[in-house]
Design a protein around this motif. Structure first.
Motif, PDB file in Angstrom:
ATOM      1  N   UNK A  52     -58.354  -6.858  58.857  1.00 24.36           N
ATOM      2  CA  UNK A  52     -58.516  -5.561  58.198  1.00 24.36           C
ATOM      3  C   UNK A  52     -57.314  -5.203  57.337  1.00 24.36           C
ATOM      4  N   UNK A  53     -56.130  -5.618  57.808  1.00 23.42           N
ATOM      5  CA  UNK A  53     -54.899  -5.333  57.057  1.00 23.42           C
ATOM      6  C   UNK A  53     -54.977  -5.947  55.664  1.00 23.42           C
ATOM      7  N   UNK A  54     -55.386  -7.231  55.605  1.00 24.61           N
ATOM      8  CA  UNK A  54     -55.428  -7.901  54.295  1.00 24.61           C
ATOM      9  C   UNK A  54     -56.656  -7.510  53.494  1.00 24.61           C
ATOM     10  N   UNK A  55     -57.709  -7.117  54.172  1.00 24.59           N
ATOM     11  CA  UNK A  55     -58.942  -6.762  53.464  1.00 24.59           C
ATOM     12  C   UNK A  55     -58.775  -5.458  52.696  1.00 24.59           C
ATOM     13  N   UNK A  56     -58.218  -4.467  53.361  1.00 27.64           N
ATOM     14  CA  UNK A  56     -58.184  -3.148  52.730  1.00 27.64           C
ATOM     15  C   UNK A  56     -57.028  -2.296  53.232  1.00 27.64           C
ATOM     16  N   UNK A  57     -56.558  -2.612  54.459  1.00 29.84           N
ATOM     17  CA  UNK A  57     -55.593  -1.724  55.115  1.00 29.84           C
ATOM     18  C   UNK A  57     -54.256  -1.630  54.400  1.00 29.84           C
ATOM     19  N   UNK A  58     -53.829  -2.719  53.798  1.00 30.35           N
ATOM     20  CA  UNK A  58     -52.516  -2.734  53.143  1.00 30.35           C
ATOM     21  C   UNK A  58     -52.451  -1.676  52.041  1.00 30.35           C
ATOM     22  N   UNK A  59     -53.455  -1.640  51.191  1.00 30.46           N
ATOM     23  CA  UNK A  59     -53.413  -0.697  50.074  1.00 30.46           C
ATOM     24  C   UNK A  59     -53.969   0.666  50.453  1.00 30.46           C
ATOM     25  N   UNK A  60     -55.160   0.669  51.053  1.00 31.99           N
ATOM     26  CA  UNK A  60     -55.777   1.966  51.366  1.00 31.99           C
ATOM     27  C   UNK A  60     -54.983   2.724  52.418  1.00 31.99           C
ATOM     28  N   UNK A  61     -54.372   1.994  53.344  1.00 35.56           N
ATOM     29  CA  UNK A  61     -53.661   2.661  54.428  1.00 35.56           C
ATOM     30  C   UNK A  61     -52.168   2.724  54.217  1.00 35.56           C
ATOM     31  N   UNK A  62     -51.526   1.558  54.214  1.00 29.87           N
ATOM     32  CA  UNK A  62     -50.053   1.527  54.199  1.00 29.87           C
ATOM     33  C   UNK A  62     -49.503   2.108  52.897  1.00 29.87           C
ATOM     34  N   UNK A  63     -50.006   1.620  51.750  1.00 29.72           N
ATOM     35  CA  UNK A  63     -49.460   2.097  50.467  1.00 29.72           C
ATOM     36  C   UNK A  63     -49.666   3.593  50.328  1.00 29.72           C
ATOM     37  N   UNK A  64     -50.814   4.065  50.754  1.00 28.72           N
ATOM     38  CA  UNK A  64     -51.106   5.497  50.630  1.00 28.72           C
ATOM     39  C   UNK A  64     -50.187   6.315  51.535  1.00 28.72           C
ATOM     40  N   UNK A  65     -49.962   5.812  52.745  1.00 26.61           N
ATOM     41  CA  UNK A  65     -49.074   6.509  53.682  1.00 26.61           C
ATOM     42  C   UNK A  65     -47.654   6.586  53.111  1.00 26.61           C
ATOM     43  N   UNK A  66     -47.198   5.476  52.548  1.00 21.84           N
ATOM     44  CA  UNK A  66     -45.830   5.458  52.009  1.00 21.84           C
ATOM     45  C   UNK A  66     -45.725   6.368  50.791  1.00 21.84           C
ATOM     46  N   UNK A  67     -46.734   6.321  49.941  1.00 25.19           N
ATOM     47  CA  UNK A  67     -46.727   7.160  48.741  1.00 25.19           C
ATOM     48  C   UNK A  67     -46.638   8.639  49.105  1.00 25.19           C
ATOM     49  N   UNK A  68     -47.331   8.994  50.185  1.00 25.46           N
ATOM     50  CA  UNK A  68     -47.387  10.402  50.581  1.00 25.46           C
ATOM     51  C   UNK A  68     -46.360  10.761  51.647  1.00 25.46           C
ATOM     52  N   UNK A  69     -45.424   9.839  51.877  1.00 26.45           N
ATOM     53  CA  UNK A  69     -44.375  10.042  52.881  1.00 26.45           C
ATOM     54  C   UNK A  69     -44.992  10.505  54.203  1.00 26.45           C
ATOM     55  N   UNK A  70     -45.990   9.765  54.617  1.00 26.56           N
ATOM     56  CA  UNK A  70     -46.698  10.122  55.841  1.00 26.56           C
ATOM     57  C   UNK A  70     -45.925   9.737  57.084  1.00 26.56           C
ATOM     58  N   UNK A  71     -46.483  10.102  58.210  1.00 28.80           N
ATOM     59  CA  UNK A  71     -45.887   9.746  59.507  1.00 28.80           C
ATOM     60  C   UNK A  71     -46.960   8.949  60.237  1.00 28.80           C
ATOM     61  N   UNK A  72     -46.858   8.837  61.519  1.00 26.45           N
ATOM     62  CA  UNK A  72     -47.906   8.173  62.284  1.00 26.45           C
ATOM     63  C   UNK A  72     -47.524   6.773  62.714  1.00 26.45           C
ATOM     64  N   UNK A  73     -48.369   6.237  63.596  1.00 27.25           N
ATOM     65  CA  UNK A  73     -48.117   4.914  64.174  1.00 27.25           C
ATOM     66  C   UNK A  73     -49.269   3.984  63.784  1.00 27.25           C
ATOM     67  N   UNK A  74     -48.908   2.813  63.312  1.00 26.86           N
ATOM     68  CA  UNK A  74     -49.911   1.799  62.986  1.00 26.86           C
ATOM     69  C   UNK A  74     -49.664   0.583  63.868  1.00 26.86           C
ATOM     70  N   UNK A  75     -50.680   0.184  64.629  1.00 25.04           N
ATOM     71  CA  UNK A  75     -50.580  -1.037  65.442  1.00 25.04           C
ATOM     72  C   UNK A  75     -51.424  -2.110  64.765  1.00 25.04           C
ATOM     73  N   UNK A  76     -50.791  -3.187  64.343  1.00 26.14           N
ATOM     74  CA  UNK A  76     -51.526  -4.282  63.687  1.00 26.14           C
ATOM     75  C   UNK A  76     -51.660  -5.433  64.678  1.00 26.14           C
ATOM     76  N   UNK A  77     -52.885  -5.780  64.998  1.00 21.05           N
ATOM     77  CA  UNK A  77     -53.143  -6.886  65.919  1.00 21.05           C
ATOM     78  C   UNK A  77     -53.049  -8.192  65.145  1.00 21.05           C
ATOM     79  N   UNK A  78     -51.944  -8.864  65.304  1.00 24.20           N
ATOM     80  CA  UNK A  78     -51.747 -10.110  64.543  1.00 24.20           C
ATOM     81  C   UNK A  78     -52.194 -11.290  65.408  1.00 24.20           C
ATOM     82  N   UNK A  79     -53.512 -11.502  65.417  1.00 23.71           N
ATOM     83  CA  UNK A  79     -54.014 -12.606  66.251  1.00 23.71           C
ATOM     84  C   UNK A  79     -54.198 -13.889  65.445  1.00 23.71           C
ATOM     85  N   UNK A  80     -53.959 -13.808  64.156  1.00 20.92           N
ATOM     86  CA  UNK A  80     -53.910 -15.026  63.357  1.00 20.92           C
ATOM     87  C   UNK A  80     -55.117 -15.322  62.488  1.00 20.92           C
TER      88      UNK A  80
END
Ligand code: SF4
Ligand code: SF4
Length: 705
Positions: free
Chosen positions: A487-515
């Motif tokens: 999900x991170x590579x599909x959409x989460x990187x831009x829709x989630x992370x970039x948007x959070x950083x742009x808006x100086x958001x807070x919160x916790x993101x847990x990324x399941x790196x199972x490979x």
């Protein structure tokens, strides 16, 4: 990868007059090559994953043919790939799971449909609708209507599916329009055979390359104003009539005559098998397809061909339209068509069938009984009534029996690396309270079931962090978003992370790196461990070999970033608690690292069985519960949910509570021990090493102990 397709890849080489045996979705792969496809792409998802998996595994053979294969990073990139057919006579095919994938691809599809295509384009959609569907229950049909792309819905048998693939490319070229082909789960997995043809050399390929872009700049091929205004008119004035002409002349839709010709049934091709089963149950068709009620099977559900509908309905007093799902697009179009032509046949559809949900054979027997009862009551359909009564009684009996059984919700695989993360979150929630948790699409969504029951929203693949954006500023506690690496590579990187950083958001993101993209069959990602790091004997952290996710996050400016081995529950709990409570502002990301156990076991099992057959020493770890020490409170089970950690009767006749026990499937992931330690549970767990083909030292140690 979930499966090895060695046999299927061999089938791709079959030539003229040979016979292909297999599943519907695999027949599509062969049909693509018979059609001279130049390039294939897509994004995995049930029920069409196998199409792309086979193509990826058959890369060597496809290289020989000059066919390019691309494992796209999302459905949007797959749809955009079809842009190759706008300017060049290259046939292209892509695949994904619908409706979700079509939503993701919608932007590129609109532009593609507007510009139109020169080379035939086929989009194979896994229509995940009905019982067993795992996505929002919507229809791809709406996308066909809004963009004026054609939609095939072939009868679920291999010859028809193959013909529709081949004709689909021709239809696309005859009308300069992309063609979609929807295949329901049952069509993808229907078994059968068809007579093959030689694979066709693509007109343009990696071996027959283009000299360059078209010599003349053609503005009309860009989906850009003012060209889009003309394209809009072309769709209805030129492409639509061309498509209807092709469909009619090539008889893509099929009429099956019947002697009760005062009535008729118009059915989506994909529902044909269910309809035949229903008619057979009612005593109105034989098992080989001979029917007493005339049928018009729509292998093309959009566009409809008015002449065909009128011809079929003109002499009938009543027509039943079998169209699954809502709204009733086809029924409404047929109604308009018949009314305009002043055809007087009474039209039935959603008045006798349910509006939402799958049209099973049972539902069709009920609907057909109502329809037939109104228009040809002389027919004896009592066999259908008896069958329905039998189904009812079986269902009632099953309900009574099942009512006494405990519920068994779906859950993570045994030893899954994601389970310990949720154990840690559950432990921390006891201290800091329950936060708002945004879930995502992927294996981790199993945590929404018992014993974790986590998750407040689920809004699409890679969308968890984005869906927490509105919650965070209004909550006293930090919201938590869970996301897989897929999900991170599909959409989460831009829709989630970039948007959070742009808006100086807070919160916790847990990324399941199972490979891998595990839930869809462990397809590879950009951050998948390289082959050499996947040594079956390696520890469970084989995925650490690649640090692309962390590197990307650091590069984007994430300051609070921790990577934790999933199986270390205590460490995970400590890190998660820190993320939840630190006064530091900004996004906190925990990369939870642990290789997908399913993929690991697929490598490990053949290796171990080879070692055993060679008489070599093997060692495996297994956990167990000391039944004398177990208190019987089952807190370990509530904290884990592993299917191999279960209960058994208490061997102590003076105690009635069942004790915990670990059954045979335990893969020794270590979570039991970690949980017992992190949650300070009773000391009843033990770790055992099971040695097969012991050496002298093992025997000696065993004697001493
Ligand atoms: S497929 Fe892999 S990630 Fe998914 S539940 Fe199984 S072990 Fe866990
Ligand atoms: S150690 Fe525990 S959690 Fe891990 S596989 Fe064995 S029983 Fe399941």
């Amino acid at each position: 990868m979930e499966r090895q397709f060695t046999k299927e890849i061999e089938s791709l080489r079959l030539g003229d007059g040979e016979t292909f045996h297999g599943e519907g979705i695999l027949a599509v792969t062969k049909a693509l090559l018979q059609s001279g496809v130049s390039y294939v792409g897509g994004y995995q998802g049930a029920p069409v994953s196998h199409l792309l998996d086979v193509m990826v595994q058959a890369r060597d053979y496809l290289d020989d043919l000059g066919v390019h294969v691309e494992a796209c990073t999302s459905e949007a990139s797959a749809a955009a790939m079809l842009g190759a057919s706008i300017n060049y006579p290259a046939r292209g095919a892509v695949t994904w799971k619908s409706i979700v994938g079509t939503n993701v691809a919608a932007d590129a599809l609109s532009y593609l449909a507007s510009a139109g295509v020169m080379g035939g384009t086929l989009i194979v959609l896994g229509e995940d609708y009905g019982e067993g569907g795992v996505v929002a229950q919507e229809r791809s049909h709406a996308f066909a209507l809004k963009s004026l792309m054609w939609l095939l819905d072939p009868r679920p048998n291999l010859p028809t599916i193959v013909e529709m693939v081949e004709r689909g490319f021709e239809l696309s070229e005859a009308s300069s329009t992309p063609v979609m082909m929807e295949l329901r789960i049952r069509a993808c997995h229907v078994k059968g055979s068809f007579i093959t043809k030689n694979n066709e050399q693509p007109a343009v390929s990696t071996r027959k390359k283009l000299d360059g872009p078209p010599e003349e700049f053609v503005y009309e091929r860009l989906a850009h104003p003012p060209a889009t205004f003309r394209q809009e008119k072309l769709k209805s004035d030129v492409r639509l009539p061309a498509a209807r002409k092709f469909i009619r002349e090539n008889r893509l839709n099929e009429v099956f005559p019947g002697n009760e010709d005062s009535i008729g049934i118009i059915v989506q091709g994909g529902l044909y098998n269910g309809l035949m089963l229903a008619l057979n149950t009612l005593g109105l068709a034989d098992p080989f397809g001979a029917t007493r009620i005339p049928i018009l099977a729509l292998n093309v559900v959009y566009p409809l061909v008015p002449e065909e509908l009128i011809e079929f309905a003109r002499t009938k007093k009543a027509i039943l339209v079998l169209e699954e799902g809502q709204p009733e697009f086809i029924e409404q179009e047929i109604a308009t068509c018949l009314r305009r032509a002043d055809v007087q046949a009474k039209l039935h559809g959603k008045d006798v069938m349910h509006m939402a949900g799958e049209y099973t054979a049972e539902a069709m027997v009920r609907g057909l009984s109502k329809f037939l009862g109104q228009h040809i009551p002389h027919l004896d359909t009592s066999s259908g009534f008896s069958w329905l009564q039998h189904v009812e009684s079986v269902r009632k009996c099953a309900g009574e029996l099942l009512g006494t059984l405990p519920q068994r919700p779906p859950t993570f695989c045994i030893g899954c690396p994601e389970r310990p993360v949720f154990s840690a979150m559950k432990l921390v929630a006891q201290e800091v309270g329950r936060p708002h948790v945004s879930m995502d699409v992927g294996c981790h969504a199993f945590a929404s079931f018992e014993p974790f029951s986590q998750g407040n929203t689920l809004l699409g693949y890679g969308m968890s962090l984005a869906s927490a954006a509105g919650v965070g500023p209004m909550s006293s506690k930090r919201p938590v978003a869970i996301m897989g690496d897929g999900g991170f590579w599909h959409n989460g990187l831009l829709s989630g992370v970039a948007s959070n950083l742009l808006n100086r958001g807070d919160g916790v993101l847990v990324i399941m790196k199972n490979g891998y993209a595990s839930a869809t069959g462990t397809q590879e990602l950009i951050s998948s461990p390289p082959e050499e790091a996947r040594d079956a004997a390696a520890g469970q952290s084989a995925v650490h070999a690649d640090r692309t996710i962390e590197g990307t996050l650091e590069g984007m400016g994430v300051k609070w970033l921790r990577t934790v081995n999933n199986y270390r529950v205590g460490e995970m709990a400590k890190t998660y608690k820190e993320a939840m409570t630190t006064p530091e502002k900004g996004l906190k990301v925990i990369v939870a690292e642990g290789e997908c156990q399913l993929e690991r076991q697929r490598r490990l099992r053949p290796l171990v069985s080879r070692q055993l057959s060679e008489g070599k020493r093997t060692l495996r770890v297994k956990y167990g519960v000391d039944e004398d020490t177990c208190t019987g409170d089952h807190s370990c089970i509530r904290l884990s949910g592993c299917p191999t950690l279960t209960i058994k009767d208490n061997p102590d006749p003076l105690r009635t509570d069942p004790v915990a026990t670990v059954i045979d499937g335990c893969v020794g992931c270590g979570l039991c021990g970690e949980n017992a330690h992190a949650a300070v549970l009773c000391p009843s767990f033990y770790r055992a090493e099971v040695i097969q083909n012991p050496n002298l030292w093992d025997r000696l140690v065993s004697k001493i102990l």
